[in-house]
Design a protein around this motif. Structure first.
Motif, mmCIF file in Angstrom:
data_model
loop_
_atom_site.group_PDB
_atom_site.id
_atom_site.type_symbol
_atom_site.label_atom_id
_atom_site.label_comp_id
_atom_site.label_asym_id
_atom_site.label_seq_id
_atom_site.Cartn_x
_atom_site.Cartn_y
_atom_site.Cartn_z
ATOM 1 N N TRP A 270 0.847 -1.193 0.000
ATOM 2 C CA TRP A 270 0.000 0.000 0.000
ATOM 3 C C TRP A 270 0.878 1.237 0.000
ATOM 4 C CZ3 TRP A 270 0.505 2.772 4.639
ATOM 5 C CH2 TRP A 270 0.904 2.055 5.769
ATOM 6 N N ASN A 271 0.313 2.326 -0.466
ATOM 7 C CA ASN A 271 1.083 3.554 -0.615
ATOM 8 C C ASN A 271 0.113 4.729 -0.499
ATOM 9 O OD1 ASN A 271 2.960 5.469 -1.187
ATOM 10 N ND2 ASN A 271 3.286 4.860 -3.319
ATOM 11 N N LEU A 272 0.186 5.442 0.611
ATOM 12 C CA LEU A 272 -0.766 6.529 0.838
ATOM 13 C C LEU A 272 -0.169 7.861 0.403
ATOM 14 C CD1 LEU A 272 -2.151 5.570 4.375
ATOM 15 C CD2 LEU A 272 -3.045 4.958 2.134
ATOM 16 N N SER A 273 -0.933 8.609 -0.377
ATOM 17 C CA SER A 273 -0.509 9.965 -0.736
ATOM 18 C C SER A 273 -1.477 10.952 -0.079
ATOM 19 C CB SER A 273 -0.514 10.148 -2.251
ATOM 20 O OG SER A 273 -1.825 10.312 -2.711
ATOM 21 N N VAL A 274 -0.971 12.144 0.226
ATOM 22 C CA VAL A 274 -1.798 13.129 0.931
ATOM 23 C C VAL A 274 -1.889 14.407 0.118
ATOM 24 C CG1 VAL A 274 -1.904 14.644 2.943
ATOM 25 C CG2 VAL A 274 -1.291 12.266 3.234
ATOM 26 N N ASP A 275 -3.081 14.942 0.055
ATOM 27 C CA ASP A 275 -3.268 16.258 -0.538
ATOM 28 C C ASP A 275 -4.099 17.073 0.453
ATOM 29 O OD1 ASP A 275 -2.909 18.166 -2.382
ATOM 30 O OD2 ASP A 275 -4.470 17.483 -3.761
ATOM 31 N N ILE A 276 -3.783 18.356 0.595
ATOM 32 C CA ILE A 276 -4.549 19.175 1.532
ATOM 33 C C ILE A 276 -5.224 20.301 0.767
ATOM 34 C CG2 ILE A 276 -4.448 20.700 3.532
ATOM 35 C CD1 ILE A 276 -2.202 18.999 4.590
ATOM 36 N N ILE A 277 -6.541 20.333 0.884
ATOM 37 C CA ILE A 277 -7.306 21.387 0.222
ATOM 38 C C ILE A 277 -7.717 22.372 1.312
ATOM 39 C CG2 ILE A 277 -9.352 21.875 -1.175
ATOM 40 C CD1 ILE A 277 -9.005 18.571 -1.645
ATOM 41 N N GLU A 278 -7.200 23.620 1.208
ATOM 42 C CA GLU A 278 -7.479 24.615 2.247
ATOM 43 C C GLU A 278 -8.715 25.417 1.883
ATOM 44 O OE1 GLU A 278 -3.948 26.979 3.055
ATOM 45 O OE2 GLU A 278 -2.787 25.321 2.240
ATOM 46 N N ASN A 279 -9.553 25.636 2.870
ATOM 47 C CA ASN A 279 -10.725 26.489 2.671
ATOM 48 C C ASN A 279 -10.902 27.288 3.956
ATOM 49 O OD1 ASN A 279 -13.074 27.676 1.913
ATOM 50 N ND2 ASN A 279 -14.334 25.830 2.116
ATOM 51 N N GLY A 280 -10.121 28.374 4.060
ATOM 52 C CA GLY A 280 -10.146 29.149 5.290
ATOM 53 C C GLY A 280 -9.611 28.321 6.434
ATOM 54 N N ARG A 281 -10.391 28.213 7.469
ATOM 55 C CA ARG A 281 -9.948 27.459 8.637
ATOM 56 C C ARG A 281 -10.320 25.982 8.554
ATOM 57 N NH1 ARG A 281 -8.074 29.824 13.009
ATOM 58 N NH2 ARG A 281 -7.437 31.941 12.541
ATOM 59 N N ILE A 282 -11.002 25.599 7.485
ATOM 60 C CA ILE A 282 -11.337 24.177 7.317
ATOM 61 C C ILE A 282 -10.316 23.552 6.376
ATOM 62 C CG2 ILE A 282 -13.082 22.542 6.513
ATOM 63 C CD1 ILE A 282 -15.178 24.685 7.178
ATOM 64 N N LEU A 283 -9.620 22.534 6.875
ATOM 65 C CA LEU A 283 -8.631 21.831 6.051
ATOM 66 C C LEU A 283 -9.203 20.471 5.667
ATOM 67 C CD1 LEU A 283 -5.331 22.457 8.010
ATOM 68 C CD2 LEU A 283 -6.309 23.798 6.163
ATOM 69 N N ASN A 284 -9.249 20.192 4.369
ATOM 70 C CA ASN A 284 -9.699 18.890 3.879
ATOM 71 C C ASN A 284 -8.453 18.067 3.564
ATOM 72 O OD1 ASN A 284 -10.662 16.719 2.474
ATOM 73 N ND2 ASN A 284 -11.746 17.903 0.919
ATOM 74 N N VAL A 285 -8.135 17.116 4.447
ATOM 75 C CA VAL A 285 -6.956 16.272 4.237
ATOM 76 C C VAL A 285 -7.405 15.044 3.446
ATOM 77 C CG1 VAL A 285 -5.079 14.994 5.332
ATOM 78 C CG2 VAL A 285 -5.993 17.049 6.424
ATOM 79 N N GLU A 286 -6.983 14.963 2.178
ATOM 80 C CA GLU A 286 -7.404 13.861 1.311
ATOM 81 C C GLU A 286 -6.296 12.815 1.259
ATOM 82 O OE1 GLU A 286 -9.898 14.521 -2.294
ATOM 83 O OE2 GLU A 286 -8.093 13.823 -3.301
ATOM 84 N N ILE A 287 -6.618 11.595 1.706
ATOM 85 C CA ILE A 287 -5.627 10.507 1.729
ATOM 86 C C ILE A 287 -6.033 9.489 0.679
ATOM 87 C CG2 ILE A 287 -4.512 8.752 3.147
ATOM 88 C CD1 ILE A 287 -5.574 10.306 5.585
ATOM 89 N N LYS A 288 -5.164 9.249 -0.298
ATOM 90 C CA LYS A 288 -5.488 8.287 -1.357
ATOM 91 C C LYS A 288 -4.491 7.134 -1.327
ATOM 92 C CE LYS A 288 -6.665 7.770 -6.189
ATOM 93 N NZ LYS A 288 -6.581 8.236 -7.556
ATOM 94 N N ASN A 289 -5.019 5.908 -1.450
ATOM 95 C CA ASN A 289 -4.144 4.734 -1.527
ATOM 96 C C ASN A 289 -3.804 4.485 -2.992
ATOM 97 O OD1 ASN A 289 -2.779 2.362 -1.341
ATOM 98 N ND2 ASN A 289 -4.416 1.211 -0.328
ATOM 99 N N ILE A 290 -2.561 4.820 -3.375
ATOM 100 C CA ILE A 290 -2.155 4.669 -4.777
ATOM 101 C C ILE A 290 -1.387 3.365 -4.995
ATOM 102 C CG2 ILE A 290 -2.160 7.139 -5.301
ATOM 103 C CD1 ILE A 290 0.876 7.141 -4.860
ATOM 104 N N GLY A 291 -1.381 2.485 -3.979
ATOM 105 C CA GLY A 291 -0.701 1.191 -4.102
ATOM 106 C C GLY A 291 -1.643 0.091 -4.552
ATOM 107 N N ILE A 292 -1.090 -1.113 -4.741
ATOM 108 C CA ILE A 292 -1.860 -2.282 -5.182
ATOM 109 C C ILE A 292 -2.674 -2.869 -4.027
ATOM 110 C CG2 ILE A 292 -1.554 -4.735 -5.807
ATOM 111 C CD1 ILE A 292 -1.141 -3.198 -8.238
#
Ligand SMILES: [Zn+2]
Length: 466
Positions: free
Chosen positions: A314-336
């Motif tokens: 497994w391989n988790l990648s993280v992206d953070i989408i900022e919207n003011g004080r709300i942070l959307n932490v998106e974790i995607k499993n890009i592994g097999i």
């Protein structure tokens, strides 16, 4: 007595895989004996019977157990006379147990022989004829001669079964007879149930021969670019390391025909990474080449095997989408493989009041928060909402994951946005200024109107005097 002799022979020759009773290849009894020997030598291995054949013979598996690690299934001998595929399964098991550290980081299950009845037919025939009986089907009686009876197990799986007549037949005596219905055979049904029970991350099915690495799909051509990205990546990795005399592609690309009801297509439909490997070069023109050649052939397939084992992760990648004080932490499993249930650790460069929506917080001390992330399947994602509170207008964050397999990941972000408390202060100040202005205007108005009244009174008095 024969079993005891074989047992002793194997012990003396240090697990010699090339001394089986089918002209050097392994009979079903040899396979059962070898499984017992491995279990005795490595007691942590788990032996299991995943089902029984039409004639009641056991289909056995042996597992290198390792809970909470990626799971790989290796299958040999869908076809009875592809004897080298079974020898290969034991070769790989032995290789993992003696030469690599992978036994601690992956859970690998081996099924040395799926077609147990077909293999037994070959053993029985050997008692009356020294030549190996060339049969591929499962020997279930279908009203044909011994050479032609049975069902082709690799045409009996339940995706696109009987899609057309290419390399799949409704004739019970045809070598590619697909059976009366999908999963009509106990062997394929056992595999289906085993897969659903164990949720494997990748599956390799060994056949012979040709040194072909075959990807789905068989029933029709589907471009590799249509596959999940993680599958594309691994197929491309395999292509890059194959020797020039090995070939990669679909059945149609490699052999010029389509095929339906295969294990590959069934797994493709379940979105499980899979590959079918036909071992042994074409020049020997044999499903069971001379036993002096076997070790060299098996060695040549080790590197791709280890690559698939290694990359089934497994391989988790993280992206953070900022919207003011709300942070959307998106974790995607890009592994097999599906990820473990793991902890996400976020550290801040200053004290932060933070709220987490929905997910379980296992630790929090203003500078550090640990959130438990459930298992994420391959190509799936989780979105975690963090709300930053307090007077802070920007903060640096570092994110990493911890689990049985450590995966470090770092991300630094700035949190922008106005503090709601500051907003309230501004509203109050503006309101005070507005009210003060209004009062001032009223005072000025009152002052001006009073002055006018005085002037009128003065004028009237002057007129009276005049
Ligand atoms: Zn085959």
């Amino acid at each position: 007595m024969v079993k005891l002799a074989f047992y002793l022979l194997v012990l003396v020759t240090s697990l010699d895989l090339y001394q089986g009773t089918i002209n050097g290849y392994l009979s079903l009894q040899d396979v059962y004996t070898l499984l017992d020997i491995y279990k005795a030598k490595y007691p942590f291995l788990e032996l299991q019977t995943l089902g029984k054949s039409h004639f009641g013979r056991e289909i056995k598996s042996i597992k290198i157990p390792n809970p909470n690690t990626p799971k790989i299934l290796i299958i040999g001998a869908h076809h009875a006379n592809e004897l080298i595929s079974t020898t290969n399964i034991f070769y790989l098991l032995d290789y993992i147990l003696t030469n690599t550290t992978f036994k601690n980081t992956r859970e690998i299950t081996f099924i040395p022989v799926l077609n147990v009845d077909g293999l037994s037919t070959i053993s029985d025939h050997l008692k009356i004829n020294p030549n190996i009986l060339e049969i591929r089907k499962n020997s279930r009686p279908t009203g044909c001669s011994i050479q032609h009876q049975g069902i082709d197990l690799n045409r009996n799986y339940g995706f696109k079964w009987a899609y057309d007549e290419y390399s799949s037949s409704e004739d019970p005596c045809n070598d590619e007879y697909r059976g009366t219905s999908a999963f009509s055979e106990k062997e394929t049904l056992a595999i289906k149930n085993f897969i659903f029970k164990n949720t494997f991350d990748s599956i390799i099915s060994y056949h012979s021969y040709g040194d072909y690495y075959i990807r789905p799909t068989g029933y029709a051509h589907i471009n590799l670019t249509s596959f999940p990205q993680s599958h594309q990546n691994l197929y491309n990795n395999i292509i890059n390391i194959l020797p020039t005399n090995f070939k990669f592609g679909t059945v149609h690309e490699l052999l010029g025909y389509y095929v339906n009801g295969s294990l590959m297509d069934y797994l493709y439909n379940l979105k499980i990474f899979c590959i079918e490997i036909l071992i042994g070069p074409s020049i020997y023109n044999s499903f069971h080449p001379d036993k002096n050649m076997v070790k060299g052939i098996l060695e040549s397939h080790i590197e791709p095997f280890m690559m698939i084992v290694n990359k089934t992760d497994w391989n988790l990648s993280v992206d953070i989408i900022e919207n003011g004080r709300i942070l959307n932490v998106e974790i995607k499993n890009i592994g097999i493989a599906s990820s473990n249930n793991t902890d996400m650790i976020i550290e801040f460069n200053k004290d932060v009041d933070v709220k987490v929506i929905k997910y379980q917080v296992v630790f929090y001390d203003k500078k550090k928060i640990i959130i438990n992330i459930p298992s994420i399947k391959s190509e799936n994602k989780e979105n975690i909402m963090l709300i930053i509170e307090g007077d802070i207008r920007k903060v640096n964050m570092t994110i990493r994951f911890e689990g049985k397999q450590h995966k470090g990941f770092f991300k630094e972000v700035m949190v922008y946005g106005t503090n709601p408390r500051n907003n309230l202060m501004i509203i109050i100040i503006i309101s005070i200024v507005c009210i003060a202005s209004l009062i001032l205007m009223l005072i000025v108005y009152r002052y001006c109107t009073k002055k006018k009244e005085v002037k009128f009174v003065e004028l009237a008095e002057m007129q009276e005097l005049a």
